[in-house]
Design an enzyme around this catalytic site. Structure first.
Site, PDB file in Angstrom:
ATOM      1  CG  ASN A 144      44.449  31.282  40.229  1.00 37.24           C
ATOM      2  OD1 ASN A 144      44.284  30.293  39.505  1.00 37.24           O
ATOM      3  ND2 ASN A 144      44.913  31.161  41.455  1.00 37.24           N
ATOM      4  CB  CYS A 198      45.099  28.361  45.846  1.00 33.79           C
ATOM      5  SG  CYS A 198      46.735  27.883  45.243  1.00 33.79           S
ATOM      6  CD  GLU A 256      46.809  23.930  44.418  1.00 32.46           C
ATOM      7  OE1 GLU A 256      46.158  24.381  45.397  1.00 32.46           O
ATOM      8  OE2 GLU A 256      47.108  24.605  43.434  1.00 32.46           O
ATOM      9  CG  LEU A 257      41.143  20.656  45.866  1.00 30.13           C
ATOM     10  CD1 LEU A 257      40.201  19.762  46.654  1.00 30.13           C
ATOM     11  CD2 LEU A 257      40.724  20.750  44.402  1.00 30.13           C
ATOM     12  N   GLY A 258      41.420  24.751  47.252  1.00 28.67           N
ATOM     13  CA  GLY A 258      41.436  26.082  47.835  1.00 28.67           C
ATOM     14  C   GLY A 258      42.312  26.211  49.065  1.00 28.67           C
ATOM     15  N   GLY A 312      41.829  23.959  41.279  1.00 27.19           N
ATOM     16  CA  GLY A 312      40.620  24.774  41.300  1.00 27.19           C
ATOM     17  C   GLY A 312      39.953  24.745  42.655  1.00 27.19           C
ATOM     18  CB  SER A 313      36.555  25.715  43.665  1.00 28.53           C
ATOM     19  OG  SER A 313      35.706  24.793  42.993  1.00 28.53           O
TER      20      SER A 313
END
Length: 485
Positions: free
Chosen positions: A153, A285, A251-253, A229-230
């Protein structure tokens, strides 16, 4: 020849230099479906070799004078600025970004390099008090080899923000960009650092699928994994890293709330809301995924936001002046639409958009009559959708904002005094008062709580030094110490 001339990198990966890949994939333009280039894909064996090369190269790199490492980072920053138009074209075509978003990526990438160039000259430890006759130090040492796994993204920013500080602090890096953005999230960085004078072997370019992702985590030479990512993928990486006693920076959603207080300027609030939910098609995110609006202004807010959504142009950002480009691929498009349609079936109301426009384009969408059990409310959408819910009391707003297993970013619009009181009650890695939820600066700490990650692991000198160095205790005495044995 341009810096990104395709003859240099097409069908290739980079391990100690460019080489032909055994497997290739098409780089596609999501707006048109056209093929942009053929990119090399790495194998598990390639990762194993790259890790060994990186470990060897890192030993010499760590001995370089701070000014030598700093000079390369500064040069890289200048190259990002110099070649920005060429980079913009790739970001717009390969990731579906509009011009402004592409410009943001190169601007932040340059700043990440400039900020990182200062790291080698910052204090690298502490002088400690000691109860014995000795000098006692805690000094920072490079971790060795860092694996950076970046998403599609914000392919440039979300790679460079880990690559630059890791290199500046004396480490080598294995970079695995998302295969869908292997050029603007991988080749671009590789070529920039090559031209900046980075010694070969210190940065390897290894696009690939899940098997390559697992390999860059499991390689024994790797000490730290920086993953964006997710949440599901991050959880797997965290589990593997824990088993292997490695550090994982995750570092996630996010399912980020915007709280709109009574008396807030509706025109400005609607503008902030539209940007927060629709910027880069909501594929961020930090996108505003939940709009909590006081009941006294709820209807006017929905009307203003819906009006904006209806008039935001959607199209190919490489050929048209648009506000929204395409969704990255068909799978993501179907997921976005399914969340919207399932919520409508459960009672939500569409006041703008709510459907696929054509191809991979999705209309900017506003949903009302939301309930906490609606999937478009309680899940990360990653699409241009703005779900709106009303609240009556501050206590209710705080409870609704915190009622998520994700905790990345929250914004509050309206009276500053009341917003300050609310901010102290929110479970979030970032809180922005009178700004929307999408915010990033190279010098600012970035991270989330709960299932949005394991805290701030990136951004600013303090977090970067903590993330990409180890502490070593060092003592010195004028003579060999006496012992009773």
């Amino acid at each position: 020849m341009t810096l990104f001339d395709q003859s240099t990198w097409e069908n290739k990966i980079n391990i100690n230099g460019w080489r032909d890949a055994t497997v290739t994939a098409d780089a596609l333009e999501p707006a048109t479906g056209n093929k942009l280039a053929s990119v090399g894909m790495a194998s598990v064996d390639d990762v194993k070799e790259a890790a060994q090369v990186a470990a060897k190269a890192q030993k010499e790199w760590a001995t370089k004078k701070p000014e030598e490492r700093a000079a390369i980072l500064r040069k890289a920053g200048m190259l990002f600025e110099e070649h920005a138009p060429e980079i913009h074209e790739w970001i717009m075509k390969e990731s579906g970004a509009i011009q402004g978003k592409a410009g943001l990526e190169t601007h932040v990438a340059a700043n990440e390099c400039f900020d990182a160039s200062a790291l080698p000259h910052l204090p690298q430890g502490e002088v400690l008090a000691s109860d014995d006759d000795r000098w006692s130090f805690a000094r920072r040492r490079p971790v060795g080899v860092v694996s950076v796994i970046a998403p599609f993204n914000f392919p440039l920013i979300l790679s460079i923000r880990a690559v630059a500080p890791a290199l500046a602090l004396g480490n080598a890096v294995l970079l695995k960009p998302d295969p869908r953005t292997a050029v603007c999230g991988g080749v671009v960085l590789m070529r920039i650092f090559e031209e900046a004078g980075l010694p070969a072997g210190l940065l390897s370019l290894l696009p690939g699928g899940a098997d390559v992702g697992a390999a860059v985590v499991e390689a024994p030479e790797v000490s730290v994994i920086a993953f964006t990512g997710s949440t599901n993928a991050g959880r797997k990486i965290g589990e593997t890293a824990g088993r292997l006693l490695k550090r994982a920076h995750l570092e996630l959603g996010g399912n980020n709330a915007m709280i709109v207080l009574p008396g807030a300027d509706l025109a400005k609030a609607a503008s902030a809301a539209a940007f927060g939910s629709f910027m880069h098609q909501g594929q961020i995110c930090m996108s505003t995924g939940r709009h909590l609006v006081h009941e006294s202004i709820h209807d006017e807010y929905v009307a203003a936001l819906s009006e904006k959504a209806k008039h935001l142009p959607v199209g190919n950002p490489a050929t048209e002046q648009v506000a929204l480009g395409p969704i990255i691929d068909e799978n993501q498009l179907k997921k976005v639409d399914a969340l919207v349609q399932d919520s409508v079936l459960q009672g939500a109301t569409v006041t703008a958009g709510g459907a696929i426009k054509e191809g991979l384009f999705y209309q900017p969408t506003v949903l009302t009559d939301m309930k906490v059990e609606h999937p478009a409310w309680n899940q990360e959408i990653f699409g241009p959708v703005a779900p709106v819910m009303k609240f009556s009391t501050v206590e209710e707003a705080v409870e609704l904002a915190n009622n998520s297993d994700l905790g990345l970013s929250i914004s509050i619009l309206g009276d500053v005094g009341l917003a300050m009181q609310i901010a102290d009650q929110l479970d979030s890695g970032k809180v922005h008062i009178n700004e929307q939820t999408v915010m990033d600066e190279s010098q600012a700490p970035f991270g989330g709580v709960k299932n949005s990650g394991n805290g701030t692991r990136i951004g600013g000198a303090t977090a970067n030094i903590e993330s990409f160095t180890e502490i070593q205790w060092l003592t010195m005495r004028p003579e060999i110490a006496p012992y009773p044995f």
